[in-house]
Design a protein around this motif. Sequence first.
Motif, PDB file in Angstrom:
ATOM      1  N   ILE A  11       0.833  -1.207   0.000  1.00  0.00           N
ATOM      2  CA  ILE A  11       0.000   0.000   0.000  1.00  0.00           C
ATOM      3  C   ILE A  11       0.861   1.247   0.000  1.00  0.00           C
ATOM      4  O   ILE A  11       2.023   1.222   0.401  1.00  0.00           O
ATOM      5  N   LYS A  12       0.272   2.339  -0.452  1.00  0.00           N
ATOM      6  CA  LYS A  12       0.921   3.636  -0.353  1.00  0.00           C
ATOM      7  C   LYS A  12       0.852   4.118   1.088  1.00  0.00           C
ATOM      8  O   LYS A  12      -0.036   3.747   1.843  1.00  0.00           O
ATOM      9  N   SER A  13       1.754   4.983   1.478  1.00  0.00           N
ATOM     10  CA  SER A  13       1.880   5.434   2.860  1.00  0.00           C
ATOM     11  C   SER A  13       0.724   6.342   3.297  1.00  0.00           C
ATOM     12  O   SER A  13       0.535   7.417   2.724  1.00  0.00           O
ATOM     13  N   PRO A  14      -0.045   5.961   4.329  1.00  0.00           N
ATOM     14  CA  PRO A  14      -1.089   6.844   4.867  1.00  0.00           C
ATOM     15  C   PRO A  14      -0.513   8.150   5.403  1.00  0.00           C
ATOM     16  O   PRO A  14      -1.139   9.206   5.265  1.00  0.00           O
ATOM     17  N   GLN A  15       0.665   8.103   6.012  1.00  0.00           N
ATOM     18  CA  GLN A  15       1.279   9.313   6.556  1.00  0.00           C
ATOM     19  C   GLN A  15       1.536  10.341   5.464  1.00  0.00           C
ATOM     20  O   GLN A  15       1.268  11.533   5.638  1.00  0.00           O
ATOM     21  N   LYS A  16       2.082   9.888   4.354  1.00  0.00           N
ATOM     22  CA  LYS A  16       2.391  10.826   3.272  1.00  0.00           C
ATOM     23  C   LYS A  16       1.130  11.371   2.617  1.00  0.00           C
ATOM     24  O   LYS A  16       1.083  12.533   2.214  1.00  0.00           O
ATOM     25  N   LEU A  17       0.106  10.537   2.514  1.00  0.00           N
ATOM     26  CA  LEU A  17      -1.153  11.023   1.947  1.00  0.00           C
ATOM     27  C   LEU A  17      -1.787  12.051   2.868  1.00  0.00           C
ATOM     28  O   LEU A  17      -2.295  13.085   2.409  1.00  0.00           O
ATOM     29  N   LEU A  18      -1.762  11.810   4.183  1.00  0.00           N
ATOM     30  CA  LEU A  18      -2.315  12.772   5.136  1.00  0.00           C
ATOM     31  C   LEU A  18      -1.545  14.091   5.059  1.00  0.00           C
ATOM     32  O   LEU A  18      -2.154  15.172   5.086  1.00  0.00           O
ATOM     33  N   LYS A  19      -0.239  14.009   4.960  1.00  0.00           N
ATOM     34  CA  LYS A  19       0.577  15.224   4.840  1.00  0.00           C
ATOM     35  C   LYS A  19       0.212  15.989   3.581  1.00  0.00           C
ATOM     36  O   LYS A  19       0.085  17.222   3.602  1.00  0.00           O
ATOM     37  N   GLN A  20       0.015  15.267   2.485  1.00  0.00           N
ATOM     38  CA  GLN A  20      -0.347  15.909   1.221  1.00  0.00           C
ATOM     39  C   GLN A  20      -1.676  16.645   1.329  1.00  0.00           C
ATOM     40  O   GLN A  20      -1.800  17.813   0.936  1.00  0.00           O
ATOM     41  N   VAL A  21      -2.692  15.952   1.857  1.00  0.00           N
ATOM     42  CA  VAL A  21      -4.022  16.549   1.985  1.00  0.00           C
ATOM     43  C   VAL A  21      -3.988  17.736   2.939  1.00  0.00           C
ATOM     44  O   VAL A  21      -4.616  18.776   2.685  1.00  0.00           O
ATOM     45  N   SER A  22      -3.242  17.610   4.038  1.00  0.00           N
ATOM     46  CA  SER A  22      -3.157  18.689   5.023  1.00  0.00           C
ATOM     47  C   SER A  22      -2.501  19.930   4.428  1.00  0.00           C
ATOM     48  O   SER A  22      -2.948  21.056   4.649  1.00  0.00           O
ATOM     49  N   GLU A  23      -1.438  19.721   3.661  1.00  0.00           N
ATOM     50  CA  GLU A  23      -0.754  20.849   3.036  1.00  0.00           C
ATOM     51  C   GLU A  23      -1.614  21.499   1.959  1.00  0.00           C
ATOM     52  O   GLU A  23      -1.639  22.724   1.821  1.00  0.00           O
ATOM     53  N   ASP A  24      -2.341  20.679   1.208  1.00  0.00           N
ATOM     54  CA  ASP A  24      -3.174  21.211   0.117  1.00  0.00           C
ATOM     55  C   ASP A  24      -4.388  21.983   0.623  1.00  0.00           C
ATOM     56  O   ASP A  24      -4.865  22.907  -0.046  1.00  0.00           O
ATOM     57  N   THR A  25      -4.908  21.606   1.797  1.00  0.00           N
ATOM     58  CA  THR A  25      -6.157  22.194   2.286  1.00  0.00           C
ATOM     59  C   THR A  25      -5.981  23.079   3.517  1.00  0.00           C
ATOM     60  O   THR A  25      -6.921  23.752   3.926  1.00  0.00           O
ATOM     61  N   GLY A  26      -4.793  23.052   4.136  1.00  0.00           N
ATOM     62  CA  GLY A  26      -4.576  23.827   5.359  1.00  0.00           C
ATOM     63  C   GLY A  26      -5.161  23.173   6.593  1.00  0.00           C
ATOM     64  O   GLY A  26      -5.433  23.847   7.598  1.00  0.00           O
TER      65      GLY A  26
END
Length: 214
Positions: A11-26
């Motif tokens: 699977i792809k990393s949940p941590q990195k996906l959460l970081k991506q979404v958090s950075e994109d949306t604030g």
Amino acid sequence: MKTYEGKNFPIKSPQKLLKQVSEDTGLPTPRDRRMVVQQEMAKANEKGLDCLNCSGMCCTYKNNSMQVDAIQALEILAWLESEERVNEELIESLDKVILEFRLNKDFMLGRNREFRRTYTCPFFMQKNQGCSLSRSVKPYGCLAFNPLEKKVSTEGKCASNIEILTEREALHSDIEEKANKALTEELGLYWNKKSMPFALREILTSLKRRATTD
């Protein structure tokens, strides 16, 4: 992006996906968005309103029907990843609960109203204070559900603090709605809220799909 090479389940990393979404949306951190509820929980504990004498009935099928949105589910998975707990054992425990309590079956009561099935939480450790999740990522509803009396050991003497949940939602609902929309579109999810085990499994399935197709 990091992948897990578990048996038939990279699977792809949940941590990195959460970081991506958090950075994109604030989106603020999980801990920050739960702070007001945790503070109220701490005040209750200081008054002796705690779970020290309880067997954890609110975590079992007798009382538990907790649902989460996609962001809460991803936050749980990201924390589990940090604890090296995203593995085959996690998948098996989620699948067991989903099948036992039929959490993969949608039963609609009316327009946009789904019947909430009860289930025993896969993170319940069968004892008092028996949750294996960090308070920093627990579902909002779990944090806000506390005893009304001291030394509670039987059901019916606890309640959800709706006032503090409403306050929490007022502080973060706009940004959470934005983050949830981004995440559901990214992962191709069809639901807004689901039982926690089902939501976690759905996201893991999507992360597996992303790992094998990218």
